[in-house]
Design a protein around this motif. Structure first.
Motif, short mmCIF file in Angstrom:
data_model
loop_
_atom_site.label_atom_id
_atom_site.label_comp_id
_atom_site.label_asym_id
_atom_site.label_seq_id
_atom_site.Cartn_x
_atom_site.Cartn_y
_atom_site.Cartn_z
N ALA A 1 0.83 -1.20 0.00
CA ALA A 1 0.00 0.00 0.00
C ALA A 1 0.86 1.26 0.00
O ALA A 1 0.58 2.22 -0.72
CB ALA A 1 -0.93 -0.01 1.21
N ASP A 2 1.95 1.26 0.79
CA ASP A 2 2.83 2.43 0.87
C ASP A 2 3.52 2.69 -0.47
O ASP A 2 3.66 3.84 -0.91
CB ASP A 2 3.86 2.25 1.97
CG ASP A 2 3.24 2.37 3.36
OD1 ASP A 2 2.11 2.90 3.44
OD2 ASP A 2 3.89 1.95 4.33
N LEU A 3 3.99 1.61 -1.11
CA LEU A 3 4.67 1.77 -2.40
C LEU A 3 3.69 2.30 -3.46
O LEU A 3 4.04 3.20 -4.23
CB LEU A 3 5.25 0.43 -2.85
CG LEU A 3 6.51 -0.03 -2.10
CD1 LEU A 3 6.82 -1.48 -2.44
CD2 LEU A 3 7.70 0.87 -2.41
N ARG A 4 2.50 1.77 -3.46
CA ARG A 4 1.52 2.24 -4.46
C ARG A 4 1.14 3.69 -4.20
O ARG A 4 1.00 4.48 -5.14
CB ARG A 4 0.28 1.35 -4.41
CG ARG A 4 0.52 -0.06 -4.95
CD ARG A 4 -0.77 -0.83 -5.13
NE ARG A 4 -0.53 -2.20 -5.58
CZ ARG A 4 -0.27 -2.52 -6.86
NH1 ARG A 4 -0.22 -1.57 -7.78
NH2 ARG A 4 -0.06 -3.78 -7.19
N GLU A 5 1.00 4.06 -2.94
CA GLU A 5 0.64 5.45 -2.62
C GLU A 5 1.79 6.39 -2.99
O GLU A 5 1.55 7.48 -3.52
CB GLU A 5 0.32 5.57 -1.14
CG GLU A 5 -0.07 6.99 -0.73
CD GLU A 5 -0.34 7.10 0.75
OE1 GLU A 5 -0.69 8.20 1.22
OE2 GLU A 5 -0.20 6.08 1.47
N ARG A 6 3.03 5.97 -2.72
CA ARG A 6 4.17 6.83 -3.00
C ARG A 6 4.33 7.10 -4.48
O ARG A 6 4.65 8.21 -4.91
CB ARG A 6 5.46 6.18 -2.45
CG ARG A 6 6.76 6.85 -2.89
CD ARG A 6 6.82 8.29 -2.38
NE ARG A 6 8.05 8.93 -2.82
CZ ARG A 6 8.23 9.54 -3.97
NH1 ARG A 6 7.24 9.56 -4.87
NH2 ARG A 6 9.37 10.12 -4.26
N PHE A 7 4.11 6.07 -5.31
CA PHE A 7 4.39 6.20 -6.74
C PHE A 7 3.14 6.33 -7.61
O PHE A 7 3.25 6.40 -8.84
CB PHE A 7 5.21 5.00 -7.21
CG PHE A 7 6.55 4.90 -6.55
CD1 PHE A 7 7.43 5.97 -6.60
CD2 PHE A 7 6.94 3.75 -5.87
CE1 PHE A 7 8.68 5.90 -5.98
CE2 PHE A 7 8.17 3.67 -5.26
CZ PHE A 7 9.04 4.75 -5.30
N ALA A 8 1.98 6.39 -6.99
CA ALA A 8 0.75 6.45 -7.78
C ALA A 8 0.70 7.69 -8.66
O ALA A 8 0.29 7.64 -9.83
CB ALA A 8 -0.48 6.40 -6.85
N ALA A 9 1.13 8.83 -8.10
CA ALA A 9 1.06 10.08 -8.85
C ALA A 9 2.27 10.28 -9.75
O ALA A 9 2.28 11.20 -10.58
CB ALA A 9 0.94 11.25 -7.89
N ALA A 10 3.30 9.43 -9.59
CA ALA A 10 4.53 9.62 -10.37
C ALA A 10 4.43 9.02 -11.76
O ALA A 10 5.16 9.42 -12.66
CB ALA A 10 5.72 8.99 -9.63
N GLY A 11 3.55 8.05 -11.96
CA GLY A 11 3.45 7.42 -13.26
C GLY A 11 2.80 6.05 -13.14
O GLY A 11 2.04 5.77 -12.21
N GLU A 12 3.15 5.20 -14.08
CA GLU A 12 2.58 3.85 -14.11
C GLU A 12 3.42 2.93 -13.24
O GLU A 12 4.62 2.72 -13.48
CB GLU A 12 2.57 3.34 -15.56
CG GLU A 12 1.98 1.96 -15.72
CD GLU A 12 2.03 1.49 -17.16
OE1 GLU A 12 1.92 0.28 -17.39
OE2 GLU A 12 2.19 2.35 -18.06
N PHE A 13 2.82 2.35 -12.21
CA PHE A 13 3.54 1.55 -11.22
C PHE A 13 2.97 0.14 -11.17
O PHE A 13 1.75 -0.05 -11.20
CB PHE A 13 3.44 2.19 -9.84
CG PHE A 13 4.12 1.42 -8.75
CD1 PHE A 13 5.50 1.31 -8.72
CD2 PHE A 13 3.39 0.78 -7.76
CE1 PHE A 13 6.14 0.59 -7.72
CE2 PHE A 13 4.01 0.06 -6.76
CZ PHE A 13 5.39 -0.03 -6.74
#
Length: 486
Positions: free
Chosen positions: A47-59
């Motif tokens: 959940a933390d990884l998805r939240e951190r990179f969700a706005a940065a691009g395609e994760f």
């Protein structure tokens, strides 16, 4: 009676087999408890990884799991494609210890690909962050702008491949090609660092460095090897990494073989932290292979370069340079005293030394320690007099000049020396008698009548350093200058 007794015995054995022991109960409890916590930590990491990179691009992320006893949490096959086309891949991401306050974070199989002006690919076999302060050691924002924060970092198998890419104009409407297309790679066997923050690094060391570059502006194509590199106190203001300052820097055993430079350097060290009132720099055994460089030069330039090499090296084609500089400052009430000395020695050629002592007044409102620690020139400084003394000594260079120059001009050595002395007197007439004495002293060294020339300058009691620097030809009228030939 016997049958009843037998039944009781069998029932007791059955109960013994069915009743769990205390050890079995405890083992079952310990097995169940960490499994629940492990599952929670694994879910939190995802959940933390998805939240951190969700706005940065395609994760995307592969399997997430935890060890049986909850000692570490792992995520496999992380991949992020940034909005600008940059891409990050991590084969394995491991959080060691307590999830909220981990002992370390380990990344294996890391690959970062950048686009645009900084196009290139950075890979690492293994990267470890000790004391990261949390499971994700980055600030918020784009991945390319983020920096690790940790007590310490170690990395193995580093490789950086660069390729000049297209550049977007300031208004974002045009795509431009770089003026010079540069490409190359750099590898390091190991990197260690301490005190990593968003605005700097406390200490960094790299070892086993090798590299290759194509189309460098001044060097052309070339290869580099470097035994080790270290730095301390690298820092920059928030959001402005180009305004960086560095307290100390050192490199050892460097070799460069390029189109326009063939050199070996034993050691370079710089202590630029002036907060303690002292700074220094050392250059040890810089060896330039002029003969090899001449072979690599265009044919039409080789004659001129060979002439200069013969003067500098006496025909050996090998030039060695050593240098050392020391600077000091001392606060004296409303003013500060800047002093320094240094020496540059070219083996079998010349030695140049200087010594200075300058009382100055700094701009109002500045803290002397901070201002002088970051000062790169005398801009804004008022000179309150002072002295500068410099000495040029002959170690063979000046004795070789007459023969080489006379041969190139088709005259005798005596005729060349007469011409040089006439020119020195002419410059003395135009620029002042002191300059005439200086040039005449250089001719004396070429003639073998002197071995060194010393120039002593006394500065005016109240002058702006910027004004003096802007009018070098007017210096003789503003300075007191004395020339001594020995």
């Amino acid at each position: 009676m016997r049958k009843s007794l037998m039944r009781n015995v069998l029932m007791r054995k059955s109960l013994i087999r069915q009743a769990p022991s205390r050890g079995a109960v405890l083992a079952a409890f310990l097995a169940v408890l960490p499994c629940g916590l492990a599952q929670a930590d694994a879910e939190r990491l995802e959940a933390d990884l998805r939240e951190r990179f969700a706005a940065a691009g395609e994760f995307s992320i592969g399997e997430v799991s935890d060890s049986l006893l909850g000692g570490e949490t792992r995520a496999e096959d992380l991949s992020l494609v940034d909005v600008d086309g940059s891409r990050l891949d991590v084969a394995r991401y491991v959080v060691e210890g307590d999830y909220e306050d981990p002992e370390a974070i380990v990344m294996e199989g890391l690959r970062l690909e950048r686009t645009g002006r900084d196009a290139g690919v950075l890979t690492a076999d293994r990267l470890r962050l000790d004391g990261p302060g949390g499971p994700l050691p980055w600030h918020e924002g784009r991945l390319g702008d983020a920096a690790f924060e940790a007590d310490a970092l170690s990395a193995e198998g580093l490789r950086l491949a660069l390729e000049s890419g297209l550049i977007t104009s300031a208004d974002g409407k045009k795509t431009l090609s770089p003026q010079v297309s540069t490409s190359g790679w750099l590898t390091a066997q190991r990197l260690e660092a301490e005190g990593l923050t968003a605005t700097g690094v406390g200490r960094l060391e790299m070892s086993g460095i090798e590299g290759h570059a194509e189309r460098l502006e001044d060097l052309g194509a070339g290869d580099l090897t470097l035994a080790s590199l270290s730095l301390e106190g690298l820092s920059h203001p928030p959001g402005d990494p180009e305004a960086a300052t560095l307290d100390r820097f050192e490199l050892n055993d460097m070799s460069i073989v390029a189109d326009h430079l063939v050199a070996d350097l034993a050691r370079l060290s710089v202590d630029g932290d002036m907060h303690d009132g002292e700074g220094r720099a050392r250059l040890e055994a810089l060896e330039l292979d002029l003969a090899r460089m001449i072979e690599l030069a265009p044919a039409e330039e080789r004659t001129r370069l060979r002439l200069a090499s013969n003067v500098l090296t006496g025909g050996s084609g090998q030039l060695r340079l050593d240098a050392e500089f020391d600077g000091r400052w001392e606060a004296l009430g409303q003013k500060s005293l800047l002093s320094g000395d240094g020496t540059i020695t070219a083996a079998d050629a010349f030695r140049w030394a200087f010594d200075s002592e300058l009382p100055v007044r700094l701009p109002e409102g500045v803290e002397p320690a901070a201002y002088l620690a970051e000062m790169t020139d005398l801009s804004g400084v008022t000179l309150l007099g002072g002295r500068i003394e410099t000495t040029l000594g002959d170690l063979g260079l000046f004795g070789r000049v007459p023969a080489v120059m006379a041969a190139s001009r088709g005259v005798s050595e005596a005729e060349f020396l007469d011409q040089a002395r006439t020119q020195a007197r002419g410059f003395g007439t135009m620029l002042g008698p002191e300059f005439g004495q200086l040039l005449d002293g250089l001719v004396d060294m070429m003639a073998g009548r002197a071995s060194e020339v010393t120039v002593a300058l006394t500065l005016p009691p109240e002058s702006d350093a910027d004004v003096l620097a802007a009018d070098p030809l007017g210096l003789p009228s503003k300075l007191s200058m004395a020339v001594e030939t020995r």
